[in-house]
Design a protein around this motif. Structure first.
Motif, PDB file in Angstrom:
ATOM      1  N   LEU A  64       0.840  -1.184   0.000  1.00  0.00           N
ATOM      2  CA  LEU A  64       0.000   0.000   0.000  1.00  0.00           C
ATOM      3  C   LEU A  64       0.881   1.241   0.000  1.00  0.00           C
ATOM      4  O   LEU A  64       1.894   1.288   0.704  1.00  0.00           O
ATOM      5  CB  LEU A  64      -0.878  -0.019   1.251  1.00  0.00           C
ATOM      6  CG  LEU A  64      -2.067   0.928   1.343  1.00  0.00           C
ATOM      7  CD1 LEU A  64      -3.121   0.553   0.312  1.00  0.00           C
ATOM      8  CD2 LEU A  64      -2.659   0.878   2.747  1.00  0.00           C
ATOM      9  N   ARG A  65       0.482   2.229  -0.797  1.00  0.00           N
ATOM     10  CA  ARG A  65       1.136   3.534  -0.682  1.00  0.00           C
ATOM     11  C   ARG A  65       0.175   4.482   0.014  1.00  0.00           C
ATOM     12  O   ARG A  65      -0.921   4.740  -0.472  1.00  0.00           O
ATOM     13  CB  ARG A  65       1.535   4.092  -2.045  1.00  0.00           C
ATOM     14  CG  ARG A  65       2.177   5.499  -1.922  1.00  0.00           C
ATOM     15  CD  ARG A  65       2.765   5.994  -3.215  1.00  0.00           C
ATOM     16  NE  ARG A  65       1.779   6.116  -4.269  1.00  0.00           N
ATOM     17  CZ  ARG A  65       0.916   7.113  -4.391  1.00  0.00           C
ATOM     18  NH1 ARG A  65       0.863   8.077  -3.467  1.00  0.00           N
ATOM     19  NH2 ARG A  65       0.066   7.154  -5.406  1.00  0.00           N
ATOM     20  N   VAL A  66       0.601   4.965   1.173  1.00  0.00           N
ATOM     21  CA  VAL A  66      -0.159   5.969   1.913  1.00  0.00           C
ATOM     22  C   VAL A  66       0.630   7.266   1.813  1.00  0.00           C
ATOM     23  O   VAL A  66       1.689   7.412   2.412  1.00  0.00           O
ATOM     24  CB  VAL A  66      -0.344   5.576   3.389  1.00  0.00           C
ATOM     25  CG1 VAL A  66      -1.265   6.565   4.088  1.00  0.00           C
ATOM     26  CG2 VAL A  66      -0.890   4.158   3.505  1.00  0.00           C
ATOM     27  N   ARG A  67       0.104   8.156   0.974  1.00  0.00           N
ATOM     28  CA  ARG A  67       0.829   9.375   0.625  1.00  0.00           C
ATOM     29  C   ARG A  67       2.190   9.002   0.020  1.00  0.00           C
ATOM     30  O   ARG A  67       2.226   8.402  -1.037  1.00  0.00           O
ATOM     31  CB  ARG A  67       0.907  10.310   1.814  1.00  0.00           C
ATOM     32  CG  ARG A  67      -0.485  10.843   2.211  1.00  0.00           C
ATOM     33  CD  ARG A  67      -0.425  11.951   3.236  1.00  0.00           C
ATOM     34  NE  ARG A  67      -1.686  12.680   3.268  1.00  0.00           N
ATOM     35  CZ  ARG A  67      -2.726  12.372   4.026  1.00  0.00           C
ATOM     36  NH1 ARG A  67      -2.661  11.356   4.879  1.00  0.00           N
ATOM     37  NH2 ARG A  67      -3.837  13.086   3.955  1.00  0.00           N
ATOM     38  N   ASP A  68       3.298   9.293   0.695  1.00  0.00           N
ATOM     39  CA  ASP A  68       4.598   9.018   0.078  1.00  0.00           C
ATOM     40  C   ASP A  68       5.300   7.817   0.698  1.00  0.00           C
ATOM     41  O   ASP A  68       6.479   7.579   0.452  1.00  0.00           O
ATOM     42  CB  ASP A  68       5.508  10.251   0.172  1.00  0.00           C
ATOM     43  CG  ASP A  68       5.768  10.673   1.620  1.00  0.00           C
ATOM     44  OD1 ASP A  68       5.073  10.150   2.530  1.00  0.00           O
ATOM     45  OD2 ASP A  68       6.651  11.520   1.850  1.00  0.00           O
ATOM     46  N   LYS A  69       4.577   7.041   1.494  1.00  0.00           N
ATOM     47  CA  LYS A  69       5.191   5.899   2.167  1.00  0.00           C
ATOM     48  C   LYS A  69       4.608   4.580   1.656  1.00  0.00           C
ATOM     49  O   LYS A  69       3.386   4.425   1.575  1.00  0.00           O
ATOM     50  CB  LYS A  69       5.002   5.988   3.683  1.00  0.00           C
ATOM     51  CG  LYS A  69       5.710   7.176   4.315  1.00  0.00           C
ATOM     52  CD  LYS A  69       5.543   7.163   5.829  1.00  0.00           C
ATOM     53  CE  LYS A  69       6.193   8.392   6.469  1.00  0.00           C
ATOM     54  NZ  LYS A  69       7.652   8.385   6.313  1.00  0.00           N
ATOM     55  N   LEU A  70       5.501   3.622   1.329  1.00  0.00           N
ATOM     56  CA  LEU A  70       5.068   2.281   0.927  1.00  0.00           C
ATOM     57  C   LEU A  70       5.024   1.393   2.165  1.00  0.00           C
ATOM     58  O   LEU A  70       5.988   1.335   2.934  1.00  0.00           O
ATOM     59  CB  LEU A  70       6.029   1.691  -0.100  1.00  0.00           C
ATOM     60  CG  LEU A  70       5.904   2.223  -1.528  1.00  0.00           C
ATOM     61  CD1 LEU A  70       6.988   1.609  -2.415  1.00  0.00           C
ATOM     62  CD2 LEU A  70       4.527   1.911  -2.101  1.00  0.00           C
ATOM     63  N   VAL A  71       3.909   0.710   2.346  1.00  0.00           N
ATOM     64  CA  VAL A  71       3.702  -0.095   3.551  1.00  0.00           C
ATOM     65  C   VAL A  71       3.236  -1.493   3.150  1.00  0.00           C
ATOM     66  O   VAL A  71       2.306  -1.644   2.350  1.00  0.00           O
ATOM     67  CB  VAL A  71       2.636   0.552   4.466  1.00  0.00           C
ATOM     68  CG1 VAL A  71       2.563  -0.192   5.795  1.00  0.00           C
ATOM     69  CG2 VAL A  71       2.907   2.030   4.673  1.00  0.00           C
ATOM     70  N   ASP A  72       3.884  -2.512   3.700  1.00  0.00           N
ATOM     71  CA  ASP A  72       3.406  -3.876   3.518  1.00  0.00           C
ATOM     72  C   ASP A  72       2.227  -4.099   4.454  1.00  0.00           C
ATOM     73  O   ASP A  72       2.360  -3.941   5.677  1.00  0.00           O
ATOM     74  CB  ASP A  72       4.524  -4.881   3.822  1.00  0.00           C
ATOM     75  CG  ASP A  72       5.594  -4.899   2.744  1.00  0.00           C
ATOM     76  OD1 ASP A  72       5.227  -4.902   1.549  1.00  0.00           O
ATOM     77  OD2 ASP A  72       6.790  -4.891   3.087  1.00  0.00           O
TER      78      ASP A  72
ATOM     79  N   GLY B 256       5.492 -11.116  10.220  1.00  0.00           N
ATOM     80  CA  GLY B 256       6.221  -9.865  10.078  1.00  0.00           C
ATOM     81  C   GLY B 256       5.433  -8.730   9.453  1.00  0.00           C
ATOM     82  O   GLY B 256       6.006  -7.721   9.027  1.00  0.00           O
ATOM     83  N   ILE B 257       4.104  -8.840   9.419  1.00  0.00           N
ATOM     84  CA  ILE B 257       3.248  -7.782   8.889  1.00  0.00           C
ATOM     85  C   ILE B 257       2.477  -7.177  10.055  1.00  0.00           C
ATOM     86  O   ILE B 257       1.748  -7.887  10.763  1.00  0.00           O
ATOM     87  CB  ILE B 257       2.264  -8.311   7.830  1.00  0.00           C
ATOM     88  CG1 ILE B 257       3.015  -9.046   6.726  1.00  0.00           C
ATOM     89  CG2 ILE B 257       1.444  -7.160   7.257  1.00  0.00           C
ATOM     90  CD1 ILE B 257       3.963  -8.181   5.929  1.00  0.00           C
ATOM     91  N   TYR B 258       2.601  -5.861  10.246  1.00  0.00           N
ATOM     92  CA  TYR B 258       2.033  -5.217  11.422  1.00  0.00           C
ATOM     93  C   TYR B 258       0.978  -4.161  11.085  1.00  0.00           C
ATOM     94  O   TYR B 258       0.449  -3.506  11.980  1.00  0.00           O
ATOM     95  CB  TYR B 258       3.157  -4.568  12.232  1.00  0.00           C
ATOM     96  CG  TYR B 258       4.279  -5.533  12.549  1.00  0.00           C
ATOM     97  CD1 TYR B 258       4.040  -6.670  13.323  1.00  0.00           C
ATOM     98  CD2 TYR B 258       5.556  -5.339  12.034  1.00  0.00           C
ATOM     99  CE1 TYR B 258       5.057  -7.577  13.599  1.00  0.00           C
ATOM    100  CE2 TYR B 258       6.588  -6.237  12.309  1.00  0.00           C
ATOM    101  CZ  TYR B 258       6.321  -7.359  13.085  1.00  0.00           C
ATOM    102  OH  TYR B 258       7.320  -8.261  13.350  1.00  0.00           O
TER     103      TYR B 258
END
Length: 534
Positions: free
Chosen positions: A242-250, A284-286
């Motif tokens: 997922l991209r939330v604004r400028d951050k990629l997050v698993d 490992g996904i939080y």
């Protein structure tokens, strides 16, 4: 309309319905104040605006007339439906007790009238708190709400009520896929009036739950012990970036939390949520993303459903669409006609050779939005290519526009099939609904949106043509992506259903969902939500 049921992908829809373990709140985008360096003046202006609204409603003096109550309810379809059977005095009391900002969101308020002390579950979870000021959220940097220590994650599941046990569902097994199908089709999301229920086909579940990278450990079920081994509950997760604004997050996309109706008193929903959280943490996904038609703490974005009748008479006969005053069924049928042929030159069905072109175009298009999925090539192939030979089992329709000059993909558009069962239907037993999925266009991306509205309208219009040709009864769309540009022109009607987006263990400021403070589709509130959840 009876469309309030249309909240596809409502992973936590049953939490409130079955367990009453969720606080309810909603934050919607506010009008951006004019640029100013005078902070006190800005604050004073905002307070003045709010006090004027309160005065106009008669709430500044603790009084509110029946006429003003009706005005508020007319602009708040969810609440209006909920209080339909109440006396005028009861309606006045509900509105009087409501927070002014809540009234202006257009959301259902009944859960807000409950005793907040009983809403224990969400207060223990890493999500924005009820009443947390938007200004405070916006000041904090985007990131996790809670740091998870892997060593402290429980290695075993929490106990279930006596007579039930945890299982991992094997959707490669036809028998277990059938059991999942039966559980969801008999006990999943219904509309408020119990007229319609989502009908997930086995083909749909196979498509939705086995995306690239899927893991059996995140397909969680609860079975009755003993001879029956009946599947009584489920919750599913699929991995995505997922991209939330400028951050990629698993993250894990959580979906299809469902509990057998006879077990709602067992309070299984919080237990299921904790268990899927534990399993994700072990991998490992939080963080997670989920959606719901019910207001929980606290939506990161809210979109509204819009509906375009394709078979208006059938929708009218089953109670899905009303007959507006001063018109006739014949006129409504005529009004909702769609063209017989598509209008976009180069329009054709997507093929295997188009995967790379679609991926490049979609990636470029989605950069304009703040909450999006970061697609891999495998995901584009999985989500958009039709693999079904049997037309009755088809789930996804995707079309591309190929340039005559160089053969590049300049546009693409898609929709998927999700039927609803008509509960107690006599003349009809199903509504065949097409849901707008992803689209992208190269038009306007490099020229300040020049021509974008016309192109999006053309692409969506051609999807209506294809959906009508495929036998669909209604075409549903949310106010995400650039949909607000075309909904009115294409005669979509506003439904009374909303879809709220939630991030688990991730804090960010609110993201626009294509609707204004009056909960109407607004082109000015685009650019936020660009993720379509099933």
């Amino acid at each position: 309309m009876a469309e309030s049921q249309q909240t596809a992908g409502s992973a936590l829809q049953t939490v409130v319905d079955s367990d009453s373990e969720a606080e309810d709140t909603i934050n919607t985008p506010e009008d951006s104040p004019e640029a100013s360096t005078d902070a006190p003046a800005k604050k004073k202006k905002k307070k003045s605006k709010k006090s004027k609204v309160a005065a106009a409603l008669g709430m500044d003096k603790g009084k509110i007339t029946e006429e003003k109550v009706d005005t508020i309810l007319d602009n708040n379809p969810a609440l209006k439906s909920e209080v339909a059977g109440m006396t005028p005095e009861q309606k006045q009391q509900i509105v009087k007790n409501a927070n002014l900002e809540e009234l202006l969101t257009g959301m259902s308020l009944s859960a807000n009238q409950k005793d907040m002390a009983s809403h224990k579950f969400w207060s223990t979870q890493p999500v924005p708190r009820l009443g947390e000021a938007k200004a405070d959220r916006e000041k904090q940097a985007d990131g996790p709400i809670k740091d998870v220590t892997p060593e402290q994650v429980p290695k075993t599941a929490a106990p279930l009520p006596e007579g039930y046990e945890w299982v991992e569902l094997d959707l490669l097994d036809d028998k277990e896929l059938q059991e999942t199908f039966e559980l969801l089709n008999n006990h999943y999301v219904e509309d408020d009036k119990a007229m319609f229920r989502f009908s997930y086909s086995k083909t749909f579940l196979d498509w939705a739950l086995k995306a690239p990278g899927w893991r059996k450990v995140w397909h969680v079920g609860v079975r009755a012990q003993g001879k029956s081994r009946l599947l009584v509950a489920s919750i599913f997760g699929i991995p995505t970036k997922l991209r939330v604004r400028d951050k990629l997050v698993d993250v894990v996309e959580i979906n299809y939390l469902c509990i057998h109706k006879k077990l709602r008193s067992k309070r299984l929903a919080p237990v299921l949520i904790k268990e899927i959280t534990r399993r994700c943490n072990l991998e490992g996904i939080y963080q997670a993303i989920y959606t719901g038609g019910t207001v929980l703490p606290t939506p990161v974005s809210t979109c509204r459903y819009f509906h375009r009748p394709l078979q208006w008479l059938k929708l009218y006969e089953v109670g899905f669409s009303p007959l507006p005053p001063k018109t006739t069924p014949a006129r409504m049928v005529q009004r909702n006609k769609v063209p017989e042929k598509v209008s976009t030159a180069g329009w054709r069905e997507m093929q295997e050779k188009d995967v790379d072109g679609v991926m490049q175009l979609l990636s470029k298009y989605l950069k304009r939005f703040q909450l999006v999925q970061d697609f891999t090539r495998e995901e584009v192939e999985h989500w958009f290519l039709n693999r079904q030979q049997d037309p009755e089992e088809r789930v996804i329709w995707t079309f591309v526009v190929e340039s005559k000059d160089n053969g590049s993909i300049t546009d693409f558009a898609s929709f998927y099939n999700l039927e609803s069962t008509i509960i107690g239907g006599v003349k009809h037993n199903k509504i065949k609904a097409a849901y707008s999925y992803y689209y992208a266009t190269s038009t306007g991306l490099d020229s300040g949106e020049a021509g974008l509205k016309e192109r999006v309208t053309s692409l969506m219009s051609d999807c209506l043509v294809e959906a009508k040709k495929a036998g669909f009864d209604v075409f549903n769309a949310l106010t995400l992506l650039d949909n607000p540009l075309c909904l009115e022109d294409l005669k979509f009607g506003a439904g009374d259903g909303f879809l709220h987006y939630y991030l688990y263990n991730w804090r960010t400021a609110q993201i626009a969902g294509g609707i204004d403070q009056k909960m109407l589709a607004s082109a000015d509130f685009r650019g936020g939500t660009g993720m379509v959840m099933l």
